[in-house]
Motif scaffolding. Structure first.
Motif, mmCIF file in Angstrom:
data_model
loop_
_atom_site.group_PDB
_atom_site.id
_atom_site.type_symbol
_atom_site.label_atom_id
_atom_site.label_comp_id
_atom_site.label_asym_id
_atom_site.label_seq_id
_atom_site.Cartn_x
_atom_site.Cartn_y
_atom_site.Cartn_z
ATOM 1 N N SER A 1 2.398 1.893 -3.280
ATOM 2 C CA SER A 1 1.326 2.330 -4.373
ATOM 3 C C SER A 1 1.192 3.840 -4.038
ATOM 4 O O SER A 1 1.428 4.774 -5.074
ATOM 5 C CB SER A 1 0.259 1.511 -4.396
ATOM 6 N N ALA B 1 4.262 4.945 -11.882
ATOM 7 C CA ALA B 1 4.836 3.644 -10.982
ATOM 8 C C ALA B 1 5.921 2.871 -11.453
ATOM 9 O O ALA B 1 7.370 2.588 -10.957
ATOM 10 C CB ALA B 1 4.441 2.422 -10.611
ATOM 11 N N LYS C 1 0.420 -0.903 0.211
ATOM 12 C CA LYS C 1 -0.116 0.073 -0.365
ATOM 13 C C LYS C 1 0.556 1.260 0.158
ATOM 14 O O LYS C 1 0.584 2.229 -0.804
ATOM 15 C CB LYS C 1 -1.068 -0.038 0.828
ATOM 16 N N ARG D 1 5.853 0.973 -8.347
ATOM 17 C CA ARG D 1 6.051 -0.307 -8.953
ATOM 18 C C ARG D 1 7.037 -1.315 -8.175
ATOM 19 O O ARG D 1 8.170 -1.142 -7.807
ATOM 20 C CB ARG D 1 5.849 -0.148 -10.372
ATOM 21 N N ARG E 1 3.829 5.089 -5.517
ATOM 22 C CA ARG E 1 4.383 4.854 -6.730
ATOM 23 C C ARG E 1 5.504 5.362 -7.138
ATOM 24 O O ARG E 1 6.631 4.971 -8.015
ATOM 25 C CB ARG E 1 4.094 6.991 -7.681
ATOM 26 N N GLN F 1 -0.682 7.138 -14.092
ATOM 27 C CA GLN F 1 -0.754 6.059 -12.734
ATOM 28 C C GLN F 1 0.551 4.774 -12.841
ATOM 29 O O GLN F 1 1.257 5.334 -12.021
ATOM 30 C CB GLN F 1 -1.554 6.352 -11.858
ATOM 31 N N ASP F 2 0.242 4.241 -14.120
ATOM 32 C CA ASP F 2 0.793 3.486 -13.629
ATOM 33 C C ASP F 2 2.586 3.489 -14.927
ATOM 34 O O ASP F 2 3.750 3.486 -14.047
ATOM 35 C CB ASP F 2 0.806 2.091 -15.309
ATOM 36 N N ASP G 1 -8.634 7.147 -5.705
ATOM 37 C CA ASP G 1 -7.700 5.605 -4.717
ATOM 38 C C ASP G 1 -6.903 6.050 -3.871
ATOM 39 O O ASP G 1 -6.555 4.958 -2.942
ATOM 40 C CB ASP G 1 -6.510 4.747 -6.008
#
Lengths: 100, 493, 505
Positions: free
Chosen positions: A13, B350, A10, A18, A16, B346-347, C281
């Protein structure tokens, strides 16, 4: 307080970043070790202590309401602003299409 | 020309001004030394043309009888955390690889204005996060120092490890550093050079890639106290572009240097006598006490009771600020962009940040994000800022009893590359002596004190009152004059 | 708790609506909140973006004094507590219109604390009495950039011109109970901002927009779960969004559903709201004090200047117009609702009083009536506005003075005004050029009256026989014969003398 894998996922995320399963598994004990270390702060009696607000005693200076007084902090420098952009078109930055 | 690379800032400036040699000769000698030392990996990029152009300008100014600046003819290394116009600036991170600023940081601009030239951009721990220069995307910096009888690679310290290695290896007479929790002082100590972190606000932070805004301060790294004083004068001063910049004139620190400490009281903080400190460090500390007494100072025992809590407070505050400061590296406006097939915005963030940041940076971003997140903010961040206030109060009370504080800079001499890399916490513990002064925003300096049994340099730290860089520099000068530190690494690279 | 009679009629009974508004008002300033880039509307994309606004590495914020001054003055105008010690916090989230990855805002220590404004009774709109609406706080923050979605098949474009522009976020208490009250609150707030000069209130250009918090409940029950409809940019849309959202919530609850606390978007095309899931989110903004900035401390000199530079505000002005100038409540309200009208009126009043050598109170009614009915009507008809300069307070005052001196009649004045609007010429010039000066010479009027009476012998007989109402007919005919330029008072006197009193019926 210690964090589990779901919590780290969490946070990652929120930040940001990955992270795959293996990376999460690696990170959990590292973060817990660091959190375990910093938690000794809870032992300090801070009754009546205000959090530090300024490192060196001074209050905020204000700038005059003048446009482009200093080129380093003024506008009208679109080329400089866009010079390093991974995707720039027609004077805009480009990003993957956002659906609101 | 190799003897030119042995000269310091003042000696070069005076030699150029007096016509003993030209600035171009110095720049060429340093450029050659830099080119020959690629093994050390101290530089991310070299900029020999910048150094030559600056030198030629100084030589032309001298020939025309124009006044010369404080750093005229001195080629320096620039830590790759300072934005330099037209020259790649990376913070040693993949995420900024190829980023070419269209602006010059205030500090570097001041140095160029004072007549300095740039040999190149110096390697560092990624985003200045680290104490060994092993977190750089561009590879470890190797210290020019080796343990006697060993060829094992040692750390030059960090995060200003490229700076310390370059100055210790005589590639540059001086370099810029930045210090958030010890990043000038610890590498200086580990490589046998001097480095000063001034009072928070003395040097503008404008144009320096931010790590932790309330702690970051730029400062000089050089081979003697006088050179540090001179270069700090060139770097410092009020900048209206930085809200935390001190609106005060820059004193003539170099002109006012005075190693006579009669009437000065030197505080020895008892809490700094910690388990795990090398015996050689403790001995150097005792030597330092003797030297300062010899210089006329009175030595007093003091207490800084919250010392042990400084480090945990730092490892909340610095990551918290960093997690926010590093949010701007998102692949939109500059730097790396990793856009997997079909990725949304957002991907992309990340993926970009996962690919661009190194492990230590990610670790700190995660810690910082966690301690600021809902439900934990007060327990971690607010508590840490209260402890920070207590750490600062300890110092404020100490100034009733003493004028300057003497302590070790780091608990050990240089360790081997790879030795602590797998144990982040052990690495953090190395900042134990340097972090308190950072939290309190105080001027603090490391000065060489001698060698340990393995022939590795050791440093002593002087911490002063807010704005009393002079007191710090004077005490450091007194140690420098008595320590007689002349050792330099044997050239193996 | 609520004195509004507004209710949503559901299948299970009547529901009350509870409304709070968070208004984002762009602070009027030349430069941005933390950089020197310009704020002007409509520039080329990214032309008004500094390295600071683009969040280049190593860039730092420096606070614009004028933005703080304007927010403080606004706080003073709503009689709010001004916090002499405040500070800025970072609100952390990732979005393409937010270059820093955080918005500099004020969560923990806002610049302005508790205040209020009063909305006026409006029976027709269902506001039975004046009502005080609480304002919880005003804080200062950065605006975000702008995304454009329709310029490229696979990309959105980012324009950072607005990024870093100063906003005031003005947060009301949930004190409104109907769309009409919310509308009145917005209009009043807008008027105050424009009086103060801290925001131009231009909703079309996005200078003012509202986040609308709505919940519903049965009378006497605790507050329901609220939704927040973001970025609604006109008074009409705010009212429509509330109406739709309240009805939606009632229908959902009566169907056994539950309201989710969520962010919604208003669609002006359909007048409906819809859930906005893309920003849902991460509601963990990790606020913390911005370490690039120090606490903001305001000294007495600064506060005194803010206070002294405040203009007279609409409520005070309205009271003064009634109490000191003797205007009706209706006129006083109409003249003070918009700062431009009030400014125009006061200029007219001063010039008129000087031109007619009278005290203000003696010209106020004439000036107010003329402005609100004659001038506004004529401008409307011509499709013009008060501020486009066709008629100035000075030319208006000249016209009023011509009427006051009897140089022209009221009906001629209307004609002159139309001409002023069409040509921009001064009234004196028009009267002269078109020969509109009023005739007060009783000789000419008597001659005209004689002709009228002679030509209408039958009506004269009827009048004398008791039809007194015919007097108006003779006046009208005489005026007509004089081409409207006769002084009506003299015409009256002449006719009365010639006709004598009407006979007994």
């Amino acid at each position: 307080m210690s964090v589990d894998k779901a919590t780290v996922a969490k946070i990652a995320s929120l930040a940001r970043l990955r992270m795959d399963d293996a990376a999460l598994d690696r990170m959990v004990p590292e973060l817990n070790q660091i959190l375990g270390f910093v938690e000794q702060l809870g032992q300090v009696d801070v009754t009546g202590v205000e959090p530090m607000t300024a490192v060196i005693a001074q209050s905020l200076r204000l700038r005059d309401d003048v446009v482009d007084a200093d080129p380093l902090t003024g506008g009208g420098v679109r080329d400089a602003v866009l010079a390093n952009a991974p995707a720039a078109e027609h004077g805009f930055f480009g990003v993957p299409k956002v659906i609101e | 020309m190799s003897e030119l690379t042995q000269l310091g800032v003042q000696a070069i400036r005076d030699g150029v001004a007096g016509g003993t040699f030209t600035a171009r000769e110095v720049a060429e000698a340093c450029n050659a030394a830099v080119a020959d030392a690629a093994t050390l990996n101290a530089f991310i990029v070299t900029t020999p043309d910048h150094a030559l152009a600056a030198a030629d300008q100084v030589d032309a100014d001298r020939a025309a009888g124009r006044p010369l600046g404080l750093m005229a003819g001195v080629p320096i290394g620039m830590k790759d955390l300072f934005a330099t116009r037209g020259v790649q600036t990376t913070a040693a991170s993949h995420i900024l690889e190829g980023f070419t600023p269209q602006y010059e940081s205030t500090v570097s601009q001041r140095l160029w204005d004072a007549g300095a030239g740039m040999l190149g951009k110096l390697n560092l721990d990624q985003f200045a996060m680290g104490s060994s220069n092993e977190t750089s995307h561009f590879g470890d910096v190797v210290s020019p120092w080796r343990r006697s009888g060993s060829t094992a690679g040692l750390t030059p310290g960090g995060s200003s490890g490229g700076s310390s290695a370059a100055v210790a290896a005589r590639l540059a007479p001086a370099a810029t550093g930045t210090d958030t929790g010890g990043s000038i002082r610890q590498p200086a100590a580990l490589t046998g050079i001097c480095g000063i972190k001034p009072t928070y606000g003395r040097c503008s932070r404008w144009g320096i890639v931010a790590f932790a805004s309330s702690l970051d301060q730029a400062g000089p790294m050089a081979r003697n106290v006088t050179d540090c004083a001179l270069m700090l004068q060139a770097m410092g001063g009020f900048d209206p572009k930085d809200s935390t910049s001190l609106d005060l004139p820059v004193p003539d620190w170099s002109g006012a240097l005075d190693a006579n400490l009669a009437g000065k009281r030197v505080g020895i903080p008892r809490e700094y006598r910690m388990d795990g400190t090398d015996a050689a460090i403790l001995k150097a500390w005792d030597d330092g006490i003797g030297w300062l007494k010899d210089a006329g100072a009175e030595v007093v025992d003091i207490s800084l009771p919250h010392t042990e809590y400084a480090l945990p407070a730092y490892y909340i505050i610095a990551p918290a600020e960093a997690s926010s400061n590093l949010a701007r590296y998102d692949g939109v406006r500059y730097g790396l962009r990793d856009l997997p097939q079909g990725a949304n915005l957002q991907d992309m963030y990340a993926a970009t940040r996962a690919a661009g940041f190194g492990d230590e940076v990610k670790r700190r971003i995660l810690i910082g994000t966690y301690v600021l997140s809902a439900g934990y903010y007060d327990a971690y961040y607010t508590q840490a800022m209260k402890v920070r206030a207590l750490v600062a109060r300890d110092f404020a009370e100490a100034w009733d009893k003493c004028d300057v504080i003497l302590a070790p800079t780091a608990p050990t001499a240089a360790f081997a590359l790879g030795e602590k890399l797998s144990d982040p916490l052990a690495m953090y513990l190395g900042d134990v002596f340097s972090v308190p002064a950072s939290l309190a925003g105080l001027p603090a300096m490391s000065v060489p004190a001698g060698l340990d049994g393995a022939g590795l340099p050791l440093g002593l730290q002087l911490i002063g009152r807010p704005l009393d860089e002079q007191g710090v520099l004077n005490a450091a000068l007194a140690i420098e004059q008595r320590a007689g530190f002349t050792a330099q690494p044997d050239r193996w690279w | 708790m609520t004195d509004s009679s507004y209710r949503i009629h559901g299948a299970t009974g009547d529901w009350e609506v509870v409304i709070g508004l968070e208004v984002h008002a762009q602070v009027t300033s030349n430069a941005k909140l933390f950089s020197g880039a310009a704020t002007a509307f409509g520039a080329e994309p990214n032309a008004q973006v500094s390295l600071v606004d683009a969040a280049m590495p190593g860039m730092l914020p420096v606070l614009n004094r004028e933005c703080i001054r304007q927010a403080v003055r606004t706080g003073m105008a709503i009689e709010a507590q001004i916090n002499r010690w405040s500070r800025f916090d970072r609100k952390n989230y990732f979005y393409a219109d937010l270059p820093q990855g955080y918005q500099i805002s004020q969560l923990y220590h806002p610049l302005v604390g508790e205040g209020s404004l009063t909305i006026e009774a409006d029976e027709k709109a269902g506001i039975p009495a004046d009502k005080v609406i609480g304002i919880e706080r005003i804080h200062v923050e950065q605006d975000a950039g702008k995304l454009m979605h329709d310029q490229h098949p696979t990309m959105s474009y980012v324009d950072l011109n607005r990024s870093g522009v100063a906003l005031m976020e003005i947060v009301s208490r949930p004190d409104m109970a109907s769309p009409a009250e919310a509308g009145a609150y917005l209009r009043k707030l807008r008027a105050i901002l424009r009086y103060v000069g801290s925001c131009d209130g231009n909703m079309e250009e996005g200078s003012m927009r509202a986040d609308v918090n709505v919940s519903v409940r049965k009378a006497g029950e605790p507050l329901g779960t609220r939704t927040e409809t973001k970025n609604v940019n006109s008074v009409r849309f705010v009212m429509a969004a509330i109406e739709h959202e309240a009805r939606r919530q009632v229908d959902l609850l009566e169907d056994g559903g539950a309201i989710m606390q969520e962010t919604r978007l208003f669609d002006p095309g359909t007048g409906t709201t819809r859930s906005m899931r893309s920003k849902e989110d991460a509601h963990d903004y990790r606020y913390f004090p911005d370490p690039d900035l120090l606490p903001l401390e305001l000294d007495q000199v600064f506060l005194d200047e803010c206070r002294e530079s405040l203009p007279e505000l609409p409520d005070a002005k309205r009271r003064r117009y009634v109490e000191e100038l003797g205007l009706s409540d209706y006129n006083a309200h109409a003249l003070t609702a918009e700062v431009e009208t009030a400014r125009w009126f006061e200029a007219l009043l001063l010039t008129s009083a000087a031109a007619q050598n009278k005290v203000l109170a003696n010209v106020a009614k004439q000036a107010a009536n003329w402005l609100l009915s004659e001038l506004m009507g004529a401008l409307n008809k011509a499709g013009r506005t008060l501020d486009d300069g066709a008629v100035t307070p000075e030319s208006g005052a000249e016209l009023l003075a011509l009427m006051g001196a009897g140089t022209i009649s009221g009906s001629i004045a209307k004609q002159v005004l139309d001409s002023m609007i069409a040509t921009g010429d001064a009234p004196g010039v028009i009267v002269e050029r078109e020969g509109l000066k009023q005739e007060s010479d009783s000789g000419a009027i008597e001659a005209a009256a004689d002709q009228v009476l002679a030509a209408n012998g039958d009506k004269v007989a009827q009048y004398r026989g008791g039809k007194a109402a015919l007097f108006g007919f003779f006046v009208g005919q005489t005026m007509k014969a004089m081409a409207g330029k006769a002084n009506p008072q003299v015409v009256n006197q002449v006719l009365q003398a010639k006709l004598g009193p009407a006979g007994e019926a």
